[in-house]
Structure formats: structure tokens, C-alpha cells
Design a protein around this motif. Structure first.
Motif, short mmCIF file in Angstrom:
data_model
loop_
_atom_site.label_atom_id
_atom_site.label_comp_id
_atom_site.label_asym_id
_atom_site.label_seq_id
_atom_site.Cartn_x
_atom_site.Cartn_y
_atom_site.Cartn_z
N UNK A 221 5.33 5.55 3.91
CA UNK A 221 6.09 4.32 3.96
C UNK A 221 6.41 3.92 5.37
N UNK A 222 6.13 2.66 5.72
CA UNK A 222 6.33 2.20 7.11
C UNK A 222 7.35 1.08 7.22
N UNK A 223 8.33 1.07 6.30
CA UNK A 223 9.44 0.14 6.44
C UNK A 223 10.34 0.61 7.56
N UNK A 224 11.55 0.05 7.62
CA UNK A 224 12.46 0.41 8.72
C UNK A 224 12.70 1.91 8.80
N UNK A 225 13.05 2.53 7.67
CA UNK A 225 13.35 3.95 7.70
C UNK A 225 12.12 4.78 8.00
N UNK B 191 1.15 9.04 9.09
CA UNK B 191 1.95 7.95 8.52
C UNK B 191 1.11 7.09 7.59
N UNK B 192 1.52 7.06 6.32
CA UNK B 192 0.90 6.17 5.34
C UNK B 192 1.63 4.84 5.37
N UNK B 193 0.93 3.78 5.71
CA UNK B 193 1.56 2.48 5.92
C UNK B 193 1.67 1.68 4.62
N UNK B 194 2.48 0.64 4.70
CA UNK B 194 2.63 -0.29 3.59
C UNK B 194 2.60 -1.71 4.11
N UNK B 195 3.27 -2.60 3.39
CA UNK B 195 3.21 -4.03 3.75
C UNK B 195 4.40 -4.49 4.56
N UNK B 196 5.14 -3.56 5.18
CA UNK B 196 6.32 -3.96 5.95
C UNK B 196 5.91 -4.78 7.17
#
Length: 427
Positions: free
Chosen positions: A174-178, A195-200
Motif C-alpha cells: 500500500x502506497x497511501x500516506x501511511x 513496496x507494492x503500490x496502489x492508486x494513491x
């Protein structure tokens, strides 16, 4: 300790900044109430933040009711202990009637009176404010159940620092704020990070000589409401990633990759000791950069239209691109010994036995006022504006909600509702 009564004019469920803001205005209006908190007041700030946690927005945006930021660094970013001290001072000012370590187990309505069942007893009220936020229980995907047993799994709510994790590489999902900030925290600690990213989306920290938040305040972005054209879906948006750490800076995942962090697309599962990813890393990075450049372009237009003297504009150009899309990773071969799930939270409204939710489980309301008379929600992201649910505007939202609640109670008194008069007499 607050003693439970048989009836209250109003009940607030949740003892965070939203619930205490509501209590502040209820007390000001002279409305008899109680705040029900299943843990302790402000517990999430104390118990569910990592050691290096700090605010993402500048300190001047801390505008809780009658409690603006009172330090000497309005443009800085309070760290965890400073945030707790600020919130403790607020709680002391409000001096709310709180029942801590008390869980609401059922909420229903009978006629014009709410019946609230709790672990401390059952009572009634004429109005209820749900101030429990969307950040109820940590959300960990079912894929976590298929990870090898020797891999340590930690949700962001339980992460504190790199030292609590076993030696070896760490996968952050998850690549949101946290997720982005914890990935940086681990990276700065010298850990090998995957790091596995997302749509943030992402946002610049500083642009053209000022903090971007300051520019966006001047532009009027914080006054846009969900009622404005095209803003209705904002309540489901992921927050932009950036940081206030060490005085504030951008978080650029491409820069992390150049420094050795391994990046992947969204996790789609776990199988046979391998983590599987969607081939969308490039798409995720490009989408985040479009938002970054779009925000800066909005600031450029504001500066140009008003003839403001500022450093020249710029456009972010990627200096790193993924050479290929990795769709599976052998965790043991990569030396990964722990996984940090930065996959968010799920709200816990199971106790609410009233028809206020849409198909996604989100409460339907208009600026905190639901279609069930006497029932209100508070503290949600984009409850009304971008600042809703944050220190910036939760007070304004609370003032509006309590104003609507007070008006409804006054109308009930004027109508001389028999059940209302009877309940008031009991209390």
C-alpha cells in the motif's frame, strides 16, 4: 468518572477529536449529553501511530474548537508527542462527560427515542451523533492468510519502528500516506524495502516558494464542498502522499527506486510462497505524477491570474521508469521476513440498526445530517469539505451538526411531544 443515566438529550459515540468537538458545542448549547468511547479518549493518536509519525499538514491548520495551534512553529509539522500534548490540552478544555472503556453494542429507534445498548448498560436519547470515523478496524486482505507462517505480519496501526521487525527485507503493501511514510521510515533505517503500490496520488510539499497547502488554502480548495459539481465521489478518494518529516518534503517513489527500493504494482494474491502483483506499477506511478503536476498547474494559474511574485514554475519529469513489470516475487528468495499492511481500515457500524447506509456501507447524509431524524454523523473524510475529519474543519462540521441537533430538539419541545417530556422528566 461519568455516571450513566437512564436518558440523555444527546449521545455521542466516539471520543476522538470529532466526538470531543461535538461535546464542546453540546455543552455550549446547554444540551445534556454523554460521550461513549470504547477505549480511551484520543486513543488512536496514542496507540495507533508509529514513533516517527508527524502531521502531513502544517501546524496552523490545527483549528479544533476554541483550541487553535498554540505553539511557536505554525508552518512546521508536529511530531507524535507534540500532537498528543495538543490533543490532551484540548480534551482538558472540553472536559467532556465521557464513559471510557464502554462499547455501544446496539442502536435502534423506537418512536422518537433512540435506544442505546452498551457494555455499561442501556439508556435512551433523543439524538445520537456517530463520531466513530471510517478508521475502525485494521483491514488486512485475505491474502495475508496465505503467507508463509514464519513471515511476521503487522498492520500500520501496530507498526512502531524498524526495530520491532525481524532482520531481513520488508514488504510494505500500500502506497497511501501511511504506506509511503512507513516505507520511507524503513528505508531511512537501512532496511531493504519492497513496496507494492496502489492508486494513491501524490502532492509536492513545497512549490514556488511556499508549502503547497498554503497555496491551496489561498486558491480556495479547502472551501470546496462535496455538493459542488463533480465532488460527490471525493469521500472515497485516497489521500495524497507526502510528509512533514524533518521539516517537510516530497515523497517520490521513483527516487526511492533509484536508491534501491523495489517497487511493484498492486497485490493480487499470494500463492506458494510467492506474492503476486498486477502489472500496473508504471500506471500507478504515472497517475500519481499527473496529480502532482496538476496541483502545481492549479497553483501556476492562481499565481498568474493574480500577478503574484514567486519563483518560476516547473513540471516534474520522471527520472526513473520501471524496466519491466514484476508480477510475482518469491518471498524467501527475496529475503523478506515481514510484511507491513498499509491497506487501511474498515468502519465498524455493525451496531447501527438503522437504514442510513448506501450500497458501499457509507452513511448517507447531508453535511452530517442523516434521513433518520435525530441521527447524525461526524468526523468522516469529506463530510462537507476537504478539511472534514481533520483538525482543520472538524470543529466547523461539529458546530453545524450540533446546531441542527439543537434546532431539532427545540422544535420537539415546542411541539410538546409527550414522549419527549416524559423522557426529560425521567432524566
Amino acid at each position: 468518572m461519568t455516571q450513566l443515566k437512564s436518558h440523555y438529550a444527546a449521545v455521542v459515540v466516539g471520543g476522538g477529536q470529532a466526538g470531543l468537538s461535538a461535546s464542546h458545542y453540546l455543552s455550549r448549547a446547554g444540551i445534556d449529553h454523554v460521550v461513549i468511547e470504547k477505549n480511551t479518549v484520543m486513543n488512536k493518536w496514542r496507540d495507533e501511530r508509529w514513533d516517527a509519525f508527524c502531521l502531513v499538514t502544517p501546524n496552523w491548520q490545527c483549528q479544533l474548537p476554541d483550541h487553535p495551534y498554540d505553539g511557536d512553529d505554525p508552518n512546521g509539522f508536529m511530531v507524535k508527542e507534540e500532537i498528543l500534548a495538543y490533543l490532551n490540552r484540548f480534551a482538558a478544555k472540553v472536559n467532556a462527560p465521557v464513559l471510557e472503556h464502554t462499547t455501544v453494542t446496539a442502536l435502534e429507534k423506537r418512536g422518537d427515542v433512540f435506544r442505546i445498548e452498551t457494555t455499561a448498560g442501556t439508556f435512551t436519547a433523543h439524538a445520537v451523533i456517530l463520531a466513530t470515523s471510517l478508521y475502525g478496524e485494521p483491514e488486512i486482505p485475505r491474502a495475508g492468510e496465505r503467507l508463509p507462517e514464519d513471515i511476521v505480519q503487522v498492520h500500520t496501526a501496530a507498526y512502531r519502528n524498524a526495530g520491532q521487525l525481524p532482520e531481513g527485507a520488508v514488504m510494505v503493501v500500500g502506497s497511501g500516506q501511511s504506506g509511503a511514510q512507513i516505507a520511507e521510515d524503513l528505508h531511512l533505517a537501512g532496511r531493504k524495502v519492497h513496496l507494492a503500490t496502489g492508486n494513491a496520488p501524490r502532492c509536492a510539499r513545497f512549490y514556488r516558494g511556499r508549502d503547497v497547502v498554503d497555496w491551496l488554502w489561498d486558491v480556495g480548495q479547502y472551501d470546496i464542498t462535496v455538493a459542488d459539481d463533480g465532488m460527490g465521489k471525493k469521500k472515497h478518494d485516497t489521500n495524497h502522499y507526502l510528509t512533514g518529516r524533518d521539516g517537510g518534503r516530497d515523497i517520490d517513489l521513483r527516487a526511492f527506486a533509484r536508491q534501491g527500493m523495489a517497487l511493484y504494482g498492486r497485490v493480487r494474491g499470494v500463492s506458494g510462497g510467492k506474492m503476486l502483483f498486477e502489472p500496473n506499477l508504471k500506471a500507478n506511478l504515472d497517475a500519481a505524477d499527473r496529480v502532482y503536476n496538476g496541483i502545481n498547474a492549479l497553483i501556476d494559474r492562481h499565481i498568474a491570474e493574480r500577478g503574484i511574485a514567486a519563483p518560476p514554475p516547473s513540471v516534474y519529469t520522471p527520472e526513473w521508469e520501471p524496466a519491466h513489470e514484476t508480477t510475482e516475487l518469491d518471498l524467501e528468495a527475496a529475503g523478506i521476513t515481514s510484511v507491513v499492511w498499509a491497506t487501511g481500515f474498515r468502519p465498524n457500524w455493525a451496531f447501527v440498526g438503522l437504514p442510513i447506509f448506501d450500497g458501499t456501507g457509507y452513511p448517507v447524509h447531508r453535511r452530517g445530517v442523516t434521513d433518520v431524524p435525530g441521527l447524525y454523523v461526524l468526523g468522516l473524510p469529506w463530510l462537507w469539505t476537504w478539511g472534514s475529519g481533520r483538525f482543520l474543519s472538524v470543529g466547523r462540521d461539529a458546530e453545524h451538526v450540533v446546531g441542527a441537533l439543537a434546532g431539532a430538539l427545540a422544535a420537539g419541545r415546542r411541539e410538546g411531544a409527550g414522549r419527549f417530556a416524559e423522557a426529560e422528566e425521567v432524566s
